[in-house]
Design an enzyme around this catalytic site. Structure first.
Site: not given
Ligand code: AMP
Length: 396
Positions: A7, A91, A180, A210-211, A241, A283-285, A332, A384
């Site tokens: 990728n 990819r 996706h 995800g992000n 976005r 970042d959602s965390r 997420i 993926e």
């Molecule tokens: P991705 O683009 O699929 O890697 O997802 C990124 C998003 O997933 C970010 O907003 C992260 O905060 C969230 N994320 C990834 N791992 C965790 C986790 N262990 N707990 C909570 N949120 C997570």
């Protein structure tokens, strides 16, 4: 059968080497910051041996060569000869209207991927670089392209056309492509397996959160609608976005702020979403943490994120005339149980119910709805890379 999955992004390359007899990842890793200071490679084997190499990686060719060196390394390597790799799966972001399935790469395919660079300017050129470098290193080995867009090519016209003058579709192929696709395909198929029912008989809503985030409506084994559009900007609220907005806002803000179209594009792609509303992070965390500490805009950002998903699920249920299962996947979707709980709670009026204990799961395959829920709800970690490896194997 050994298959390498690549990728290739703008400044990064992710790789996984599969032994397809057992579908095991024998080694995986990533190369980051290609062409910029402090570039490095991280590598991990199935046995848990890990290494990190910090060195100058000026371009993708150097990155893939370094990856090969590590795969062949005495201590961290997993193969003795590059010839042991039977094929490479790549990819590729944008396959336009032409690539409805994965395909073995030849000159003609390369040319068409090149033509779609204007539809996927941030990804297709880098995907092509990965293909060219691998071709040079392994000229006799088949290479396969797996497109993010292919799964969505089954959408009907009413779902993919924008209500703009038809000539823009005819002249420039302006339409909803969706992204996706490999992830939506993997989790929706897996969902059917977990339900022990034929994929072709189910209505599934797949939420890749995800992000970057998108939702797909999959009816009878085919994608019938998805939230991303001509580009990945449309649809859900994402990390940076904005997703859906009134298109007239663009002109309004550009005039008020004296922005160029590039600047406005950057605001919608890089400065909006969770980051734009919360002012804290994409970042959602981080946003969740701030919301728990009482930050109003962080709380609002999460509310917007969840509400948009609830609206899309409702819309896709209407589009398909019902739904049998809802799947959550990606960073997420797999990990943030509060997000899942909040979304499903808002769908409670339809008799969809989560089992709070089961919903505590993180990053594991699990049915999280109650036995009496009208719709089954699952967490299914996406894969993926495995999908790309399987497609590659099937084609060669
Ligand atoms: P991705 O683009 O699929 O890697 O997802 C990124 C998003 O997933 C970010 O907003 C992260 O905060 C969230 N994320 C990834 N791992 C965790 C986790 N262990 N707990 C909570 N949120 C997570």
């Amino acid at each position: 059968m050994i298959i390498l999955v690549i990728n290739s992004g703008s400044s990064s390359i992710k790789y996984q080497l599969f032994n397809m007899e057992e579908e095991i990842v024998v080694a995986k890793g990533g190369i980051q910051r290609i062409g910029i200071a402090n570039s490095f490679l991280e590598h991990e084997t199935h046995e848990g041996k890990e290494t990190r190499i910090d060195q100058d990686i000026p371009d993708h060719a150097a990155g893939i060569r370094l990856m090969m060196d590590v795969l062949l390394d005495e201590e961290y390597g997993v193969i003795n000869d590059i010839d042991e790799i039977d094929a490479v799966g790549h990819r590729v972001l944008h396959g336009g209207e032409k690539f409805t399935e994965s395909i073995i790469i030849d000159e003609e395919v390369v040319k068409t991927i090149e033509e779609y660079c204007d539809l996927g300017p941030l990804h297709n050129p880098h995907n092509l670089t990965g293909i060219r470098v691998c071709k040079k290193l392994m000229p006799d080995k088949p290479q396969v392209a797996v497109f993010d867009t292919s799964f969505h090519t089954t959408m009907p016209e009413k779902a993919y056309l924008y209500a703009l003058p038809y000539e823009y579709y005819e002249k420039y192929k302006v339409k909803r492509y969706g992204f996706h696709g490999t992830s939506h395909r993997y989790v929706s198929r897996r969902c059917a397996q977990l339900m022990n029912r034929p994929y072709e008989e189910l209505k599934i809503i797949s939420c890749h959160l995800g992000n970057g985030a998108s939702i797909a409506a999959v009816a009878n084994g085919k994608c019938v609608d998805t939230s991303m559009g001509l580009t990945p900007l449309e649809g859900l609220v994402m990390g940076t976005r904005c997703g859906d907005i009134d298109p007239a806002i663009i002109k309004f803000i550009m005039e008020k702020e004296g922005l160029t179209i590039e600047e406005m594009d950057k605001i919608m792609n890089k400065k909006s979403g969770l980051l734009g509303i919360s002012g804290i992070s994409n970042d959602s965390r981080d946003v969740s943490e701030a919301a728990k500490n009482g930050n109003y805009r962080a709380k609002l950002a999460l509310e917007l994120f969840d509400y948009r998903i609830v609206k899309y699920i409702g819309a896709y249920m209407a589009a398909m005339g019902g739904v049998d299962a809802i799947v959550f996947t990606a960073g997420i979707g797999e990990n943030q149980f509060e997000t899942r709980a909040n979304i499903i709670e808002q769908l409670g009026f339809l008799g969809i119910k989560l089992d709070p204990e089961a919903n505590k799961v993180r990053g594991e395959e699990k049915e999280i709805s109650t036995a009496d829920s009208t719709v089954k709800v699952f967490v299914i970690p996406t894969n993926e890379e495995l999908m790309i490896a399987r497609d590659t194997l099937a084609l060669i």
